[in-house]
Motif scaffolding. Sequence first.
Motif, PDB file in Angstrom:
ATOM      1  N   VAL A   1       0.127  -1.185   0.115  1.00 42.07           N
ATOM      2  CA  VAL A   1      -0.179  -0.012   0.011  1.00 42.07           C
ATOM      3  C   VAL A   1       1.089   1.385  -0.011  1.00 42.07           C
ATOM      4  O   VAL A   1       0.476   2.671  -0.498  1.00 42.07           O
ATOM      5  N   LEU A   2       2.332   1.379   0.663  1.00 39.97           N
ATOM      6  CA  LEU A   2       2.890   2.502   0.746  1.00 39.97           C
ATOM      7  C   LEU A   2       3.719   2.458  -0.683  1.00 39.97           C
ATOM      8  O   LEU A   2       3.772   3.428  -1.287  1.00 39.97           O
ATOM      9  N   ASP A   3       3.925   1.532  -1.603  1.00 43.70           N
ATOM     10  CA  ASP A   3       4.698   1.145  -3.187  1.00 43.70           C
ATOM     11  C   ASP A   3       3.182   2.317  -3.989  1.00 43.70           C
ATOM     12  O   ASP A   3       3.763   3.584  -3.936  1.00 43.70           O
ATOM     13  N   LEU A   4       1.999   1.725  -3.506  1.00 40.33           N
ATOM     14  CA  LEU A   4       0.728   2.262  -4.353  1.00 40.33           C
ATOM     15  C   LEU A   4       0.867   4.068  -4.547  1.00 40.33           C
ATOM     16  O   LEU A   4       0.389   5.337  -5.253  1.00 40.33           O
ATOM     17  N   THR A   5       0.775   4.113  -2.873  1.00 34.69           N
ATOM     18  CA  THR A   5       0.265   5.780  -2.195  1.00 34.69           C
ATOM     19  C   THR A   5       1.638   6.637  -3.040  1.00 34.69           C
ATOM     20  O   THR A   5       1.076   7.549  -2.992  1.00 34.69           O
ATOM     21  N   ALA A   6       2.734   5.583  -2.738  1.00 40.79           N
ATOM     22  CA  ALA A   6       3.727   6.617  -2.989  1.00 40.79           C
ATOM     23  C   ALA A   6       3.850   6.932  -4.701  1.00 40.79           C
ATOM     24  O   ALA A   6       4.326   7.869  -5.191  1.00 40.79           O
TER      25      ALA A   6
ATOM     26  N   SER B   1      11.345   9.373  -1.720  1.00 41.62           N
ATOM     27  CA  SER B   1      12.727  10.652  -1.958  1.00 41.62           C
ATOM     28  C   SER B   1      13.592  10.581  -2.702  1.00 41.62           C
ATOM     29  O   SER B   1      13.689  11.121  -4.141  1.00 41.62           O
ATOM     30  N   GLU B   2      14.121   9.139  -2.793  1.00 43.59           N
ATOM     31  CA  GLU B   2      15.441   8.985  -3.758  1.00 43.59           C
ATOM     32  C   GLU B   2      14.933   8.385  -5.505  1.00 43.59           C
ATOM     33  O   GLU B   2      14.621   8.486  -6.297  1.00 43.59           O
ATOM     34  N   GLN B   3      13.769   7.567  -5.418  1.00 46.36           N
ATOM     35  CA  GLN B   3      13.661   6.851  -6.390  1.00 46.36           C
ATOM     36  C   GLN B   3      12.663   7.746  -6.850  1.00 46.36           C
ATOM     37  O   GLN B   3      12.577   7.641  -8.271  1.00 46.36           O
ATOM     38  N   TYR B   4      12.004   8.638  -6.671  1.00 48.46           N
ATOM     39  CA  TYR B   4      11.150   9.631  -7.566  1.00 48.46           C
ATOM     40  C   TYR B   4      11.770  10.644  -7.456  1.00 48.46           C
ATOM     41  O   TYR B   4      11.183  11.730  -8.290  1.00 48.46           O
ATOM     42  N   GLY B   5      12.704  11.193  -6.473  1.00 42.18           N
ATOM     43  CA  GLY B   5      13.269  12.572  -6.405  1.00 42.18           C
ATOM     44  C   GLY B   5      12.480  13.647  -6.464  1.00 42.18           C
ATOM     45  O   GLY B   5      12.722  14.358  -6.515  1.00 42.18           O
ATOM     46  N   HIS B   6      11.813  12.880  -4.767  1.00 40.78           N
ATOM     47  CA  HIS B   6      10.338  14.372  -4.543  1.00 40.78           C
ATOM     48  C   HIS B   6      11.583  14.073  -3.110  1.00 40.78           C
ATOM     49  O   HIS B   6      11.880  13.424  -2.397  1.00 40.78           O
ATOM     50  N   ASN B   7      10.516  15.200  -2.678  1.00 42.69           N
ATOM     51  CA  ASN B   7      10.513  15.489  -1.108  1.00 42.69           C
ATOM     52  C   ASN B   7       8.532  14.658  -0.298  1.00 42.69           C
ATOM     53  O   ASN B   7       8.298  15.097  -0.229  1.00 42.69           O
ATOM     54  N   TYR B   8       9.181  12.779   0.569  1.00 42.91           N
ATOM     55  CA  TYR B   8       8.259  12.628   0.583  1.00 42.91           C
ATOM     56  C   TYR B   8       8.710  12.697   1.962  1.00 42.91           C
ATOM     57  O   TYR B   8       9.980  12.429   2.239  1.00 42.91           O
ATOM     58  N   SER B   9       7.309  12.907   2.572  1.00 41.80           N
ATOM     59  CA  SER B   9       7.391  12.492   4.338  1.00 41.80           C
ATOM     60  C   SER B   9       6.680  11.932   4.625  1.00 41.80           C
ATOM     61  O   SER B   9       5.599  11.803   4.229  1.00 41.80           O
ATOM     62  N   VAL B  10       6.800  12.188   5.988  1.00 43.17           N
ATOM     63  CA  VAL B  10       5.773  11.049   6.929  1.00 43.17           C
ATOM     64  C   VAL B  10       4.585  12.004   7.676  1.00 43.17           C
ATOM     65  O   VAL B  10       5.552  12.982   8.044  1.00 43.17           O
ATOM     66  N   LEU B  11       3.343  11.897   7.578  1.00 46.96           N
ATOM     67  CA  LEU B  11       2.230  12.667   7.709  1.00 46.96           C
ATOM     68  C   LEU B  11       1.503  12.254   9.328  1.00 46.96           C
ATOM     69  O   LEU B  11       0.743  11.202   8.683  1.00 46.96           O
TER      70      LEU B  11
END
Length: 734
Positions: free
Chosen positions: A470-475, A566-576
């Motif tokens: 589900v995390l993979d899908l969410t990303a 963040s590394e894979q897609y090149g974004h600033n992913y964060s947990v909220l």
Amino acid sequence: MIQTVVKRDGRVVGYNEEKIKAAIRKAMLTTELGEDEALIQKITDRIGIGGQKQMTVEGIQDKVEIELMKSSRKDVAKRYIAYRDQRSIARRAKTREVFVEIIEAKNNDITRENANMNTDSPAGMMMKFASETTKPFVDDYLLSAESKQAVKNNYIHIHDKDYYPTKSLTCVQHPLDRILKHGFVAGHGESRPAKRIETASVIACISLETAQNEMHGGQAIPAFDFYLAPFVRSSFIEEVNTLETLTGEDLSELKEKKLDDYQRGSLDGLQGKARYEQHAINKTVGRVHQAMEAFIHNMNTIHSRGGNQVVFSSVNYGTDTSAEGRCVIRELLNSTFEGVGNGATAIFPIQIWKKKRGVNYEPGDRNYDLYQLACKVTARRFFPNFLNLDATFNRSEEWKADDPERYMHEVATMGCRTRVYENRYGMKTSVGRGNLSFTTVNIVRLALEVMNICDYEERIERFFEKLSKVLDLTARQLDERFQFQKTALAKQFPLVMSTLWNGSDKIKPGDTIESVINQGTLGIGFIGLAECLIALTGKHHGESEEAQALGLKIVSYMRSRANEYSEQYGHNYSVLATPAEGLSGKFTKKDRKSFGVIKGITDKDYYTNSNHVPVYYHCSPRHKAKVEAPYHALTAGGHIFYVELDGDATHNEKAIMQIVDMMDKYNMGYGSVNHNRNHCPNCGYENADTTQKTCPKCNTPFETIQRITGYLVGTTDRWNSGKLAELHDRVVHK
């Protein structure tokens, strides 16, 4: 020959003749003559061979109708056409039901999704009409098949989905100094640079309001005291100039004098320039107070977007130690303490005190007196909340006490809890940045799907396998939304993408926003950690060390995966740590239908917000702090710590200071205090009696201030059923 088919949601799939056969066969079985397999194959062959390489579903169905009408089975054609009409009506029926509920101003979870919006007003109704018709469009044409299915199966919730087609971003921390120094042009209006405190206050309001209409989330000012301080000084000089005109004396020395503070004082016994100085200070403080009063009043009355919705605004302050900055802080707090209108508590802006050692936290610190005042105001007015700059994850090596722009290295937050600080693609700062979008994972459902596995180790292993998927899908879903957002043109957001967002000054109106928005964050949220742990271990993290250990393992895993994305897609992913309002009961209702009523999990109308200890659990503030504190370091996208105080906190600022001390001790990032406060809108009388519903002086029904998801409301009339159930279950911590 047909090779591919464009579905209603925009996806392109391979042609499958079996679907045509099944539809014709279904229509035939409802007739007296029944099924004719030869005719089914004949029609299917004609359509497949005679069609274009790529066709839409509707186009294929039109061909089926034509072929059936040309055949001897006109009875089947009629049934097929009737079936298509029924499907079309069914797709529209749900929209019609929703519209009727909005038109009739029914009080339900659709019309009460946002307590800050009045959906009974014409503007609010129009906004809900637009919202409810946009969401199906997003499902059908903008979401990938897997994202749509994940939403349908209750694994994820895409926040602000109705704003998806607009390509708007969630929120931004306003670099207000850019506007105050240079003015701005936004749409049809423009503003000149500010010269005095009154103008600066108004421009701050305009900036927040204008940006709110360009975005789907909240607006914040990260250093309100620093930004407005220069205009205290210019207003002081203006008052000295007036004195020069009146007296004919040369007061240039006074205009150049550096003041230690701006405090009202008596003129009795003062002579000469000392008297002039105090007079100018008194006039300046009066003007600053009125400017702060106007700012608060405007932020509670200016409507943005639709639905009589005031700007979802926040201001961060507390660390400017200059005389002028202190004056801004003091008068903002004094105005807040006095209240608006007939002494009512101001709902907006959400005020956030930035607590820092050596600046304002300990006796002897320059702004310690203002910290004491802030606690006094919170004890009566709920605000300010407290942001802990001393938390290990909120510190910056770049921060220097003598840096006039040190606020650039201070974390700031949105009042609801959203945090933006770390940055892989630019300067580490909160200023000029914000969240792009966020999606919440229903970790409770994942736990419910494995809770009946008897072997504990296998149960936990299977849970993490599901969570990983589900995390993979969410990303992927967040990246898909980013790829859509980045195609927006700067001119679609006249203020945000010309002045506010870092780097926006380098793009032209006709350019896309792609080059600047990657400094924002993509939030992976979660809800219901308590219920998730009950499903997996039998207890929540507030009552079991085993559950707490697992809870930290789950959120730590989410944090590590966010770093990988963040590394894979090149974004600033964060947990909220998701601030769920409209979502609070949605997940629960669907899961209850799938799994039934399960004690401690689906037996309520809501899931517990993010990593909080359940609101119904009796414990001390200290215990709650110890349990929730470790999650703050893991949730860089935002978090908050709540304490429910018992009794009348109005004259008990020490109780507020004790809560801040706990935040400091346990390395917590952001927190606030809740307590009961009744206000009479007629005579202004206030008390904290939870049993009284009407004013004892004039018998007018009380307005009771409540906090919903970081912000305040004076009535629960607009709360949805999930949040009302949660409010009913809240217990004080003592």
